[in-house]
Design a protein around this motif. Structure first.
Motif, mmCIF file in Angstrom:
data_model
loop_
_atom_site.group_PDB
_atom_site.id
_atom_site.type_symbol
_atom_site.label_atom_id
_atom_site.label_comp_id
_atom_site.label_asym_id
_atom_site.label_seq_id
_atom_site.Cartn_x
_atom_site.Cartn_y
_atom_site.Cartn_z
ATOM 1 N N TYR A 1 -32.740 13.138 -2.514
ATOM 2 C CA TYR A 1 -32.884 13.310 -1.058
ATOM 3 C C TYR A 1 -31.588 13.087 -0.284
ATOM 4 N N GLY A 2 -30.462 13.071 -0.980
ATOM 5 C CA GLY A 2 -29.181 13.065 -0.294
ATOM 6 C C GLY A 2 -28.554 11.717 -0.045
ATOM 7 N N HIS A 3 -29.132 10.640 -0.549
ATOM 8 C CA HIS A 3 -28.515 9.320 -0.373
ATOM 9 C C HIS A 3 -27.264 9.254 -1.244
ATOM 10 N N PRO A 4 -26.147 8.753 -0.718
ATOM 11 C CA PRO A 4 -24.915 8.750 -1.513
ATOM 12 C C PRO A 4 -25.025 7.985 -2.828
ATOM 13 N N ASP A 5 -25.750 6.866 -2.841
ATOM 14 C CA ASP A 5 -25.876 6.114 -4.088
ATOM 15 C C ASP A 5 -26.703 6.866 -5.116
ATOM 16 N N ILE B 1 -43.779 16.484 3.529
ATOM 17 C CA ILE B 1 -43.322 16.825 2.187
ATOM 18 C C ILE B 1 -41.805 16.793 2.087
ATOM 19 N N GLY B 2 -41.128 17.208 3.141
ATOM 20 C CA GLY B 2 -39.671 17.204 3.126
ATOM 21 C C GLY B 2 -39.056 15.828 2.992
ATOM 22 N N ASP B 3 -39.850 14.771 3.232
ATOM 23 C CA ASP B 3 -39.348 13.409 3.079
ATOM 24 C C ASP B 3 -39.346 12.958 1.622
ATOM 25 N N LEU B 4 -40.089 13.644 0.765
ATOM 26 C CA LEU B 4 -40.195 13.233 -0.629
ATOM 27 C C LEU B 4 -38.975 13.696 -1.417
ATOM 28 N N PRO B 5 -38.431 12.844 -2.263
ATOM 29 C CA PRO B 5 -37.308 13.267 -3.098
ATOM 30 C C PRO B 5 -37.749 14.133 -4.256
ATOM 31 N N GLY B 6 -36.961 15.126 -4.567
ATOM 32 C CA GLY B 6 -37.153 15.890 -5.787
ATOM 33 C C GLY B 6 -38.288 16.893 -5.780
ATOM 34 N N TYR C 1 -20.844 -2.906 -7.955
ATOM 35 C CA TYR C 1 -20.864 -1.791 -7.014
ATOM 36 C C TYR C 1 -21.832 -2.105 -5.881
ATOM 37 N N GLY C 2 -21.354 -1.973 -4.651
ATOM 38 C CA GLY C 2 -22.168 -2.275 -3.484
ATOM 39 C C GLY C 2 -22.933 -1.069 -2.983
ATOM 40 N N ASP C 3 -24.020 -1.340 -2.300
ATOM 41 C CA ASP C 3 -24.817 -0.313 -1.628
ATOM 42 C C ASP C 3 -23.922 0.437 -0.641
ATOM 43 N N SER C 4 -24.043 1.758 -0.629
ATOM 44 C CA SER C 4 -23.183 2.594 0.216
ATOM 45 C C SER C 4 -23.782 2.941 1.565
ATOM 46 N N GLY C 5 -25.037 2.512 1.819
ATOM 47 C CA GLY C 5 -25.683 2.882 3.074
ATOM 48 C C GLY C 5 -26.074 4.352 3.076
ATOM 49 N N MET C 6 -26.678 4.783 4.173
ATOM 50 C CA MET C 6 -27.132 6.174 4.277
ATOM 51 C C MET C 6 -25.946 7.111 4.490
ATOM 52 N N MET C 7 -26.112 8.352 4.097
ATOM 53 C CA MET C 7 -25.032 9.329 4.168
ATOM 54 C C MET C 7 -24.540 9.508 5.597
ATOM 55 N N GLY C 8 -23.212 9.525 5.743
ATOM 56 C CA GLY C 8 -22.598 9.761 7.041
ATOM 57 C C GLY C 8 -22.266 8.508 7.813
ATOM 58 N N LEU C 9 -22.650 7.324 7.317
ATOM 59 C CA LEU C 9 -22.329 6.073 7.992
ATOM 60 C C LEU C 9 -20.976 5.556 7.517
ATOM 61 N N SER C 10 -20.376 4.682 8.320
ATOM 62 C CA SER C 10 -19.085 4.099 7.944
ATOM 63 C C SER C 10 -19.187 3.274 6.665
ATOM 64 N N VAL D 1 -33.250 9.559 -18.066
ATOM 65 C CA VAL D 1 -33.869 10.029 -16.825
ATOM 66 C C VAL D 1 -33.020 9.596 -15.646
ATOM 67 N N THR D 2 -32.758 10.522 -14.726
ATOM 68 C CA THR D 2 -32.038 10.187 -13.502
ATOM 69 C C THR D 2 -32.424 11.192 -12.415
ATOM 70 N N TYR D 3 -31.619 11.251 -11.348
ATOM 71 C CA TYR D 3 -31.890 12.156 -10.224
ATOM 72 C C TYR D 3 -31.188 13.497 -10.421
ATOM 73 N N ASP D 4 -31.519 14.449 -9.531
ATOM 74 C CA ASP D 4 -30.807 15.722 -9.514
ATOM 75 C C ASP D 4 -29.478 15.557 -8.783
ATOM 76 N N ASP D 5 -28.748 16.665 -8.625
ATOM 77 C CA ASP D 5 -27.397 16.571 -8.069
ATOM 78 C C ASP D 5 -27.376 16.253 -6.581
ATOM 79 N N ASN D 6 -28.531 16.288 -5.914
ATOM 80 C CA ASN D 6 -28.629 15.836 -4.527
ATOM 81 C C ASN D 6 -29.199 14.424 -4.453
ATOM 82 N N GLY D 7 -29.308 13.782 -5.594
ATOM 83 C CA GLY D 7 -29.863 12.441 -5.615
ATOM 84 C C GLY D 7 -31.318 12.397 -5.187
#
Length: 286
Positions: free
Chosen positions: A142-146, A203-208, A92-101, A134-140
């Motif tokens: 901070y919103g990264h698609p991967d 603070i908004g830059d921190l995940p979770g 599985y390849g890196d998907s890049g940031m959300m909203g990119l091609s 252990v994993t991330y929440d449903d927004n990952g």
């Protein structure tokens, strides 16, 4: 696999470096205590932004291969010997940031069939038989698609593994309590002039980050702070460390937490938990 220790922890992360930032102290602590720690990394981060100028020629598969080496070095610092690449290296390849091609690339993790990817994780679960995941929440976080996809795959794998005979007792999401983040950023502002970073993250830059009442478990990793920092330094393409702070490729300083926090989302939490295995009946797996 030969008999495994009585306590077994599985962590599911999106890219190399996520494990050290989020859970480095936790992983080192449990390894030191004799638990079996397994890391599943879903991509090699082939689209990550590279910090050191001398390494910026690395892109795509070459960057992924380099980051795989960084991951091995980081886990060596933490004492973790069981690392899996979901579906095998490069599956599985890196998907890049959300909203990119990049998100539309059919080889990206974002485009992976959920049950196929979860099925690959189930095979690891049935082999290792962890009691805790252990994993991330449903927004990952901070919103990264991967990160979002890693969450989806992990949660689906928990369901599928149960259908095949192994029930994971406790599932946690990575968290940071808002008051802890606020205090850490206040200290950061005072110390910023002495750091090798021009600006601070917010603070908004921190995940979770969540309100304190959502935190069920705090893992004191102070005894393993140096191991966590060393693991983060091993990811030199992605992280610059100046303890007790670090920055990603945006060069914005943020706190390096050695107490790591979690929200239990499946299973039963004990009041004031300080152990991910609290209340778990541990037994040797073979």
């Amino acid at each position: 696999m030969t008999d495994l220790p009585a306590r077994r922890l599985l962590l599911v992360h999106a890219h190399p470096d996520d494990e050290s930032i989020n859970n480095g102290a936790t992983m080192a602590k449990y390894v030191a205590e004799g638990a079996h720690v397994t890391l599943v990394t879903c991509t090699l981060g082939e689209r990550g932004e590279v910090i050191p100028p001398e390494l910026r020629h690395l892109t795509g598969a070459a960057l992924g291969a380099y980051r795989r080496g960084e991951l091995s070095a980081a886990l060596g610092e933490l004492g973790v010997s069981d690392v899996r690449l979901l579906g095998g290296a490069g599956r599985y390849g890196d998907s890049g940031m959300m909203g990119l091609s990049d998100n539309d690339d059919p080889t990206s993790f974002w485009q992976a069939g959920l049950d196929n990817a979860a099925g690959a994780l189930v095979e690891v679960i049935l082999e290792v038989r962890p009691q805790v995941l252990v994993t991330y929440d449903d927004n990952g976080g901070y919103g990264h698609p991967d990160h979002i996809q890693a969450h989806r795959v992990a949660m689906r794998a928990v369901e599928l593994a149960a259908e095949r005979g192994h029930r994971i007792d406790k599932v946690y999401w990575n968290r940071v309590p808002r008051p802890v983040a606020e205090d850490a950023f206040a200290r950061l502002q005072d110390e910023l002039p002495s750091l090798p970073f021009e600006k601070s993250a917010v603070i908004g830059d921190l995940p979770g980050v969540v309100d304190a009442e959502r935190i069920t478990t705090a893992i004191d990793g102070g005894a393993h702070a140096s191991a966590k920092a060393a693991a983060m330094r091993a990811h030199a393409t992605q992280i610059t460390v100046a303890e007790p702070y670090f920055a990603l490729s945006n060069d914005l300083a943020q706190p390096l937490f050695t107490t790591e926090y979690y929200e239990l989302v499946r299973g039963e939490a004990e009041p004031g938990e300080t152990d991910l295995f609290a209340g778990v009946h541990a037994e040797v797996a073979s």
